[in-house]
Design a protein around this motif. Structure first.
Motif, mmCIF file in Angstrom:
data_model
loop_
_atom_site.group_PDB
_atom_site.id
_atom_site.type_symbol
_atom_site.label_atom_id
_atom_site.label_comp_id
_atom_site.label_asym_id
_atom_site.label_seq_id
_atom_site.Cartn_x
_atom_site.Cartn_y
_atom_site.Cartn_z
ATOM 1 N N ASP A 46 4.746 17.156 42.001
ATOM 2 C CA ASP A 46 5.895 17.575 41.197
ATOM 3 C C ASP A 46 5.592 18.868 40.444
ATOM 4 O OD1 ASP A 46 7.295 15.376 42.030
ATOM 5 O OD2 ASP A 46 6.989 14.225 40.198
ATOM 6 N N ASP A 47 4.392 18.984 39.895
ATOM 7 C CA ASP A 47 4.033 20.196 39.161
ATOM 8 C C ASP A 47 4.149 21.416 40.060
ATOM 9 O OD1 ASP A 47 3.507 18.695 36.902
ATOM 10 O OD2 ASP A 47 1.341 18.598 37.266
ATOM 11 N N ALA A 48 3.614 21.327 41.287
ATOM 12 C CA ALA A 48 3.669 22.449 42.215
ATOM 13 C C ALA A 48 5.106 22.754 42.633
ATOM 14 C CB ALA A 48 2.816 22.144 43.441
ATOM 15 N N LEU A 49 5.873 21.709 42.940
ATOM 16 C CA LEU A 49 7.237 21.889 43.425
ATOM 17 C C LEU A 49 8.115 22.570 42.387
ATOM 18 C CD1 LEU A 49 9.546 21.374 45.450
ATOM 19 C CD2 LEU A 49 9.796 19.096 44.433
ATOM 20 N N PHE A 50 8.100 22.061 41.164
ATOM 21 C CA PHE A 50 9.019 22.598 40.161
ATOM 22 C C PHE A 50 8.541 23.931 39.597
ATOM 23 C CE2 PHE A 50 10.484 18.236 40.429
ATOM 24 C CZ PHE A 50 11.850 18.460 40.535
ATOM 25 N N GLY A 51 7.238 24.188 39.673
ATOM 26 C CA GLY A 51 6.766 25.519 39.327
ATOM 27 C C GLY A 51 7.324 26.562 40.276
ATOM 28 N N ALA A 52 7.369 26.218 41.576
ATOM 29 C CA ALA A 52 7.886 27.150 42.573
ATOM 30 C C ALA A 52 9.404 27.258 42.544
ATOM 31 C CB ALA A 52 7.433 26.712 43.967
ATOM 32 N N ALA A 53 10.082 26.152 42.237
ATOM 33 C CA ALA A 53 11.547 26.155 42.259
ATOM 34 C C ALA A 53 12.139 27.007 41.139
ATOM 35 C CB ALA A 53 12.076 24.729 42.156
ATOM 36 N N ALA A 54 11.426 27.125 40.029
ATOM 37 C CA ALA A 54 11.848 27.973 38.904
ATOM 38 C C ALA A 54 13.294 27.691 38.490
ATOM 39 C CB ALA A 54 11.678 29.454 39.260
ATOM 40 N N ILE A 55 13.614 26.418 38.310
ATOM 41 C CA ILE A 55 14.965 26.033 37.879
ATOM 42 C C ILE A 55 15.210 26.548 36.463
ATOM 43 C CG2 ILE A 55 16.453 24.065 37.319
ATOM 44 C CD1 ILE A 55 14.893 22.526 39.527
ATOM 45 N N ALA A 56 16.358 27.172 36.273
ATOM 46 C CA ALA A 56 16.697 27.760 34.975
ATOM 47 C C ALA A 56 17.888 27.027 34.369
ATOM 48 C CB ALA A 56 17.041 29.238 35.152
ATOM 49 N N PRO A 57 18.037 27.068 33.040
ATOM 50 C CA PRO A 57 19.205 26.459 32.409
ATOM 51 C C PRO A 57 20.502 26.992 33.027
ATOM 52 C CG PRO A 57 17.599 27.069 30.746
ATOM 53 C CD PRO A 57 17.104 27.639 32.037
ATOM 54 N N GLY A 58 21.388 26.061 33.348
ATOM 55 C CA GLY A 58 22.659 26.421 33.957
ATOM 56 C C GLY A 58 22.667 26.350 35.470
ATOM 57 N N ASP A 59 21.504 26.175 36.098
ATOM 58 C CA ASP A 59 21.461 26.103 37.561
ATOM 59 C C ASP A 59 22.130 24.843 38.090
ATOM 60 O OD1 ASP A 59 20.232 28.488 38.185
ATOM 61 O OD2 ASP A 59 18.204 27.659 38.295
ATOM 62 N N ARG A 60 22.652 24.966 39.292
ATOM 63 C CA ARG A 60 23.179 23.829 40.050
ATOM 64 C C ARG A 60 22.145 23.508 41.117
ATOM 65 N NH1 ARG A 60 28.089 26.988 42.320
ATOM 66 N NH2 ARG A 60 26.318 28.425 42.520
ATOM 67 N N VAL A 61 21.587 22.282 41.063
ATOM 68 C CA VAL A 61 20.430 21.936 41.888
ATOM 69 C C VAL A 61 20.782 20.812 42.851
ATOM 70 C CG1 VAL A 61 18.004 21.258 41.875
ATOM 71 C CG2 VAL A 61 18.936 22.572 39.948
ATOM 72 N N LEU A 62 20.361 20.959 44.100
ATOM 73 C CA LEU A 62 20.504 19.910 45.108
ATOM 74 C C LEU A 62 19.111 19.394 45.445
ATOM 75 C CD1 LEU A 62 22.256 18.346 47.173
ATOM 76 C CD2 LEU A 62 21.868 20.247 48.770
ATOM 77 N N ASP A 63 18.908 18.080 45.314
ATOM 78 C CA ASP A 63 17.624 17.437 45.589
ATOM 79 C C ASP A 63 17.754 16.639 46.885
ATOM 80 O OD1 ASP A 63 15.156 16.215 45.503
ATOM 81 O OD2 ASP A 63 15.648 14.874 43.839
#
Length: 280
Positions: A46-63
């Motif tokens: 999870d640490d590696a994945l979300f570090g790379a995804a760089a999700i920012a406030p306001g983003d619309r995310v599909l998992d």
């Protein structure tokens, strides 16, 4: 574009595989630990994945392949006031995801029971697509990733992890697997096939034809399989048909696990690819 769902995949994940993961959510999906509790299995991933995804406030995310929703809930927290949508074919896992999301009071995460290969996502409806390994189960990788590209806005980001081929240092892990897994059935064969489906970087790049800025980086993490040797052995046995082992083989399994026992649980090395790409 004609999209075709894979009913065999849905059947598998609505059967024993989905039920097992739903019943062991604390092992597969717990977000973090405190001083009294060992990490969940995929914390390092999870640490590696979300570090790379760089999700920012306001983003619309599909998992994609969200399972019991731990990654969707992480994404929702990172994206607020945006939101996250988890997609999976497993009804038992999605039921756990919805229950956990409600219990944690997360209002910006929702779930859909759908096959990513065939689902009619809103065109350009997402800023980020993430997946903690669910992409390896695609029956038609090229079609699925084309559909995800359609779901991303131009310039939207894709980040996922998938297993790397095991190296020589994995020999003890393979020996351990042989102790457990002699009673292999069709579901286990299918799972092993899926584990290797994106293990070749060339195959990953081929599947992502049409994306830009594709990177395939090696990452090594620790995965946690139990509080102690006996706990880890019981969990490993719960993952295969038949469960119990003769006493002699159970002792052999525990002996194989002993070198991985630390003060914070039974920990094994896991080698994965961290893949990122951008929709043009």
């Amino acid at each position: 574009m004609t999209l075709v769902a894979d009913p065999r995949r849905a059947e598998a994940w609505n059967g024993p595989a989905g039920a097992h993961r739903a019943g062991h959510q604390d092992r597969y999906d717990a977000l973090r630990c405190d001083a009294r509790r060992y990490d969940a299995m995929p914390a390092g991933v999870d640490d590696a994945l979300f570090g790379a995804a760089a999700i920012a406030p306001g983003d619309r995310v599909l998992d994609v392949g969200c399972g019991a929703g731990a990654t969707t809930r992480i994404a929702a927290r990172l994206a607020a006031p945006g939101y996250a949508v988890g997609v999976d074919v497993s009804a038992p896992l999605l039921a756990r995801a919805r229950a956990s999301t409600a219990a944690e009071g997360i209002a910006n995460a929702t779930y859909e029971c759908a096959d990513t290969q065939a689902h009619a996502f809103a065109a350009g409806g997402y800023d980020v697509v993430v997946s903690r390994g669910g992409v390896r189960f695609f029956a038609d990788r090229a079609a699925a990733f084309r559909n995800l590209a359609r779901a991303l806005r131009p310039g939207g980001r894709l980040a996922f992890v998938c297993p790397r081929p095991p190296g020589p240092e994995s020999e003890q892990g393979r020996a351990l697997a042989r102790l457990v897994d002699e009673r292999t059935g069709p579901d286990r064969v299918a799972a092993r096939t899926a584990m290797a489906s994106l293990s070749d970087p060339a195959r990953v790049r081929e599947a992502l034809a049409g994306y830009e800025g594709v990177t395939v980086a090696p990452v090594t993490v620790e995965t946690v399989w139990g509080r102690d040797v006996r706990d880890a052995a019981e969990f490993l046995l719960s993952r295969v048909p038949g469960g119990a082992l003769p006493a002699s083989r159970l002792a052999g399994l525990e002996e194989a696990l002993r070198p991985f026992h630390t003060g914070t649980g039974v920990r094994m090395r896991a080698d994965v690819w961290l893949v990122t790409a951008v929709r043009p």
